[in-house]
Scaffold this motif. Structure first.
Motif, PDB file in Angstrom:
ATOM      1  N   TRP A  58      14.898  43.718   9.198  1.00 48.30           N
ATOM      2  CA  TRP A  58      14.487  43.207   7.826  1.00 48.30           C
ATOM      3  C   TRP A  58      15.562  42.357   7.165  1.00 48.30           C
ATOM      4  O   TRP A  58      16.513  42.990   7.112  1.00 48.30           O
ATOM      5  CB  TRP A  58      13.932  44.359   7.033  1.00 48.30           C
ATOM      6  CG  TRP A  58      13.482  43.760   5.835  1.00 48.30           C
ATOM      7  CD1 TRP A  58      13.901  43.623   4.532  1.00 48.30           C
ATOM      8  CD2 TRP A  58      11.971  43.114   5.535  1.00 48.30           C
ATOM      9  NE1 TRP A  58      12.868  42.790   3.678  1.00 48.30           N
ATOM     10  CE2 TRP A  58      11.615  42.668   4.445  1.00 48.30           C
ATOM     11  CE3 TRP A  58      10.703  42.971   6.476  1.00 48.30           C
ATOM     12  CZ2 TRP A  58      10.633  42.138   3.889  1.00 48.30           C
ATOM     13  CZ3 TRP A  58       9.715  42.330   6.280  1.00 48.30           C
ATOM     14  CH2 TRP A  58       9.482  41.953   4.940  1.00 48.30           C
ATOM     15  N   GLY A  59      15.360  41.184   6.779  1.00 53.39           N
ATOM     16  CA  GLY A  59      16.276  40.354   6.130  1.00 53.39           C
ATOM     17  C   GLY A  59      17.501  39.682   7.132  1.00 53.39           C
ATOM     18  O   GLY A  59      18.471  39.068   6.730  1.00 53.39           O
ATOM     19  N   ASP A  60      17.250  40.214   8.345  1.00 53.32           N
ATOM     20  CA  ASP A  60      18.303  39.714   9.440  1.00 53.32           C
ATOM     21  C   ASP A  60      18.287  38.227   9.776  1.00 53.32           C
ATOM     22  O   ASP A  60      17.445  37.581   9.335  1.00 53.32           O
ATOM     23  CB  ASP A  60      18.125  40.610  10.559  1.00 53.32           C
ATOM     24  CG  ASP A  60      19.337  40.476  11.340  1.00 53.32           C
ATOM     25  OD1 ASP A  60      20.636  40.356  11.269  1.00 53.32           O
ATOM     26  OD2 ASP A  60      19.304  40.259  12.766  1.00 53.32           O
ATOM     27  N   ARG A  61      19.343  37.803  10.348  1.00 59.72           N
ATOM     28  CA  ARG A  61      19.511  36.337  10.523  1.00 59.72           C
ATOM     29  C   ARG A  61      18.156  35.898  11.515  1.00 59.72           C
ATOM     30  O   ARG A  61      17.648  34.801  11.459  1.00 59.72           O
ATOM     31  CB  ARG A  61      20.557  35.932  11.395  1.00 59.72           C
ATOM     32  CG  ARG A  61      20.809  34.382  11.414  1.00 59.72           C
ATOM     33  CD  ARG A  61      22.267  34.079  12.178  1.00 59.72           C
ATOM     34  NE  ARG A  61      23.388  34.192  11.412  1.00 59.72           N
ATOM     35  CZ  ARG A  61      24.332  35.188  11.854  1.00 59.72           C
ATOM     36  NH1 ARG A  61      24.057  35.879  12.887  1.00 59.72           N
ATOM     37  NH2 ARG A  61      25.407  35.236  10.995  1.00 59.72           N
ATOM     38  N   SER A  62      17.779  36.676  12.233  1.00 57.40           N
ATOM     39  CA  SER A  62      16.832  36.293  13.382  1.00 57.40           C
ATOM     40  C   SER A  62      15.690  36.222  12.580  1.00 57.40           C
ATOM     41  O   SER A  62      14.451  35.624  12.963  1.00 57.40           O
ATOM     42  CB  SER A  62      16.978  37.343  14.449  1.00 57.40           C
ATOM     43  OG  SER A  62      16.661  38.603  14.099  1.00 57.40           O
ATOM     44  N   GLN A  63      15.326  37.139  11.759  1.00 59.57           N
ATOM     45  CA  GLN A  63      13.970  37.053  11.052  1.00 59.57           C
ATOM     46  C   GLN A  63      13.972  35.871   9.986  1.00 59.57           C
ATOM     47  O   GLN A  63      12.991  34.939  10.167  1.00 59.57           O
ATOM     48  CB  GLN A  63      13.945  38.289   9.923  1.00 59.57           C
ATOM     49  CG  GLN A  63      12.483  38.324   9.222  1.00 59.57           C
ATOM     50  CD  GLN A  63      12.484  39.055   8.054  1.00 59.57           C
ATOM     51  OE1 GLN A  63      13.499  39.514   7.471  1.00 59.57           O
ATOM     52  NE2 GLN A  63      11.259  39.574   7.582  1.00 59.57           N
ATOM     53  N   LEU A  64      15.317  35.417   9.256  1.00 62.80           N
ATOM     54  CA  LEU A  64      15.137  34.197   8.660  1.00 62.80           C
ATOM     55  C   LEU A  64      14.645  33.054   9.515  1.00 62.80           C
ATOM     56  O   LEU A  64      14.241  32.035   9.145  1.00 62.80           O
ATOM     57  CB  LEU A  64      16.544  34.221   7.822  1.00 62.80           C
ATOM     58  CG  LEU A  64      16.642  35.097   6.654  1.00 62.80           C
ATOM     59  CD1 LEU A  64      17.910  35.005   6.196  1.00 62.80           C
ATOM     60  CD2 LEU A  64      15.755  35.281   5.605  1.00 62.80           C
ATOM     61  N   THR A  65      15.566  33.095  10.606  1.00 60.50           N
ATOM     62  CA  THR A  65      15.449  32.142  11.856  1.00 60.50           C
ATOM     63  C   THR A  65      13.983  31.902  12.330  1.00 60.50           C
ATOM     64  O   THR A  65      13.409  30.463  12.342  1.00 60.50           O
ATOM     65  CB  THR A  65      16.322  32.313  12.850  1.00 60.50           C
ATOM     66  OG1 THR A  65      17.702  32.311  12.367  1.00 60.50           O
ATOM     67  CG2 THR A  65      16.173  31.030  13.811  1.00 60.50           C
ATOM     68  N   THR A  66      13.274  32.815  12.310  1.00 60.34           N
ATOM     69  CA  THR A  66      11.911  32.773  12.747  1.00 60.34           C
ATOM     70  C   THR A  66      10.972  32.337  11.644  1.00 60.34           C
ATOM     71  O   THR A  66      10.092  31.579  12.194  1.00 60.34           O
ATOM     72  CB  THR A  66      11.391  34.199  13.141  1.00 60.34           C
ATOM     73  OG1 THR A  66      12.300  34.845  14.168  1.00 60.34           O
ATOM     74  CG2 THR A  66      10.216  34.443  13.746  1.00 60.34           C
ATOM     75  N   ILE A  67      11.101  32.582  10.712  1.00 59.78           N
ATOM     76  CA  ILE A  67      10.585  32.126   9.306  1.00 59.78           C
ATOM     77  C   ILE A  67      10.725  30.521   9.224  1.00 59.78           C
ATOM     78  O   ILE A  67       9.720  29.693   8.979  1.00 59.78           O
ATOM     79  CB  ILE A  67      10.902  32.841   7.920  1.00 59.78           C
ATOM     80  CG1 ILE A  67      10.409  34.281   7.966  1.00 59.78           C
ATOM     81  CG2 ILE A  67      10.357  32.084   6.812  1.00 59.78           C
ATOM     82  CD1 ILE A  67      11.180  34.936   6.810  1.00 59.78           C
ATOM     83  N   VAL A  68      11.906  29.945   9.374  1.00 65.82           N
ATOM     84  CA  VAL A  68      12.308  28.690   9.296  1.00 65.82           C
ATOM     85  C   VAL A  68      11.726  28.138  10.587  1.00 65.82           C
ATOM     86  O   VAL A  68      10.997  26.915  10.290  1.00 65.82           O
ATOM     87  CB  VAL A  68      13.781  28.459   9.355  1.00 65.82           C
ATOM     88  CG1 VAL A  68      14.221  26.831   9.498  1.00 65.82           C
ATOM     89  CG2 VAL A  68      14.302  29.151   8.169  1.00 65.82           C
ATOM     90  N   LEU A  69      11.633  28.729  11.763  1.00 60.92           N
ATOM     91  CA  LEU A  69      11.051  27.873  12.816  1.00 60.92           C
ATOM     92  C   LEU A  69       9.461  27.776  12.675  1.00 60.92           C
ATOM     93  O   LEU A  69       8.983  26.615  12.811  1.00 60.92           O
ATOM     94  CB  LEU A  69      11.385  28.604  14.263  1.00 60.92           C
ATOM     95  CG  LEU A  69      12.706  28.249  14.914  1.00 60.92           C
ATOM     96  CD1 LEU A  69      12.839  29.180  16.133  1.00 60.92           C
ATOM     97  CD2 LEU A  69      12.608  26.950  15.248  1.00 60.92           C
ATOM     98  N   ALA A  70       8.833  28.871  12.362  1.00 60.80           N
ATOM     99  CA  ALA A  70       7.248  28.719  11.921  1.00 60.80           C
ATOM    100  C   ALA A  70       7.008  27.612  10.989  1.00 60.80           C
ATOM    101  O   ALA A  70       5.740  27.251  11.067  1.00 60.80           O
ATOM    102  CB  ALA A  70       6.942  30.096  11.706  1.00 60.80           C
ATOM    103  N   ALA A  71       7.786  27.377  10.013  1.00 60.41           N
ATOM    104  CA  ALA A  71       7.461  26.363   9.039  1.00 60.41           C
ATOM    105  C   ALA A  71       7.676  25.075   9.629  1.00 60.41           C
ATOM    106  O   ALA A  71       7.023  24.190   8.936  1.00 60.41           O
ATOM    107  CB  ALA A  71       8.557  26.671   7.842  1.00 60.41           C
ATOM    108  N   ARG A  72       8.315  24.846  10.774  1.00 60.96           N
ATOM    109  CA  ARG A  72       8.364  23.300  10.986  1.00 60.96           C
ATOM    110  C   ARG A  72       7.946  23.241  12.614  1.00 60.96           C
ATOM    111  O   ARG A  72       7.694  22.019  13.040  1.00 60.96           O
ATOM    112  CB  ARG A  72       9.983  23.091  10.864  1.00 60.96           C
ATOM    113  CG  ARG A  72      10.810  23.755  11.736  1.00 60.96           C
ATOM    114  CD  ARG A  72      12.348  23.131  11.999  1.00 60.96           C
ATOM    115  NE  ARG A  72      12.379  22.085  13.028  1.00 60.96           N
ATOM    116  CZ  ARG A  72      13.497  21.691  13.115  1.00 60.96           C
ATOM    117  NH1 ARG A  72      14.627  21.719  12.506  1.00 60.96           N
ATOM    118  NH2 ARG A  72      13.577  20.666  14.105  1.00 60.96           N
TER     119      ARG A  72
END
Length: 273
Positions: free
Chosen positions: A198-212
């Protein structure tokens, strides 16, 4: 009259050529383009997700949790608990990212590209500053955390022991029957992995990827990437955990993030991938 017939004949010939020339080419391309674009979008999202997850997770805290727990407990139980946590986290992250698609794509595309560039620069800086033995500190921290959890578990077991003896042996049978699914080890692997992610780099990366990118491609690629990393940790255990150079993986990760950010300069936001 002859001129009129000749011109009519020529018109008929020209009209016939036009009719023979115009058919299916535009219609055919219009039918194939959306499907091809969707496939390319899925593949691009899948490759992007699996790449960034692997470089983010190798040598990460969740990797060490799976590696150390697999040395102490049943490997399948640890793998099942860790994968359930990572699967849930990936799905939640994709949903968070997909929710931002209500914003015009051009904005989310360039904001996500900027975030990729920031992640890449940060990872490169962290990697270059790291000592070659940086992973050992993370490994020791996870070992200390798991030792503390083990002590708490043993204390709880001792406190509940007499009660179990008084109630008879019947209480132990269901515990063995459901051992691989509802065992304390399964719950421990699930909760520790979920909280570490939770809040890790991989979670943030997944959110960013799903947005684009294509959300289905991101979900599948992210899950496969987590499966590969966690499976490697469970199978290899301490040996792989000690052999992996966190510094090298972090530098490679920074390069991968920057490569995806740089590729956005050559791909239009409306291209679909």
């Amino acid at each position: 009259m002859q001129n009129t017939c000749a011109s009519t004949h020529k018109k008929g010939e020209f009209g016939g050529q036009q009719k023979g020339f115009t058919p299916a080419a535009p219609v055919h391309s219009n039918k194939e383009d959306p499907a091809t674009q969707t496939n390319l979008g899925f593949i691009h999202a899948f490759v992007a997700a699996i790449s960034v997850i692997i470089v983010s997770e190798l040598g990460d805290k969740t990797f060490f949790i799976a590696a150390i727990m697999a040395m102490r407990y049943n490997r399948l139980t640890v793998l099942a608990g860790a994968m359930l946590a990572l699967g849930l986290m990936t799905c939640l992250s994709v949903l968070f990212g997909y929710a931002t698609t209500v914003i015009p794509r051009v904005y989310t595309y360039y904001v996500s590209t900027a975030l990729f560039a920031i992640f890449g620069i940060r990872m490169l800086r962290e990697g270059l500053k790291m000592s070659p033995d940086e992973g050992q500190e993370e490994l020791e921290e996870v070992q200390a955390e798991l030792k503390k959890k083990d002590e708490e578990f043993q204390r709880t077991k001792l406190l509940n022991g007499p009660g179990d003896v008084e109630t008879g042996a019947s209480t132990t049978i269901p515990q063995k029957r459901w051992l691989h699914f509802i065992s304390p080890i399964f719950v421990q692997a699930l909760t520790l992995t979920f909280l570490a992610e939770w809040g890790d780099r991989s979670q943030l990366t997944t959110i960013v990827l799903a947005a684009r990118e294509d959300p289905y491609g991101v979900a599948v690629g992210g899950t496969v990437g987590h499966c590969l990393c966690t499976g490697l940790a469970v199978i290899g255990g301490r040996m792989i955990a000690q052999k992996i150079s966190v510094r090298t993986v972090t530098i490679i990760g920074g390069i991968v993030f920057l490569a995806f950010a740089f590729s956005a300069l050559f791909i239009s936001p409306d291209s679909g991938f």
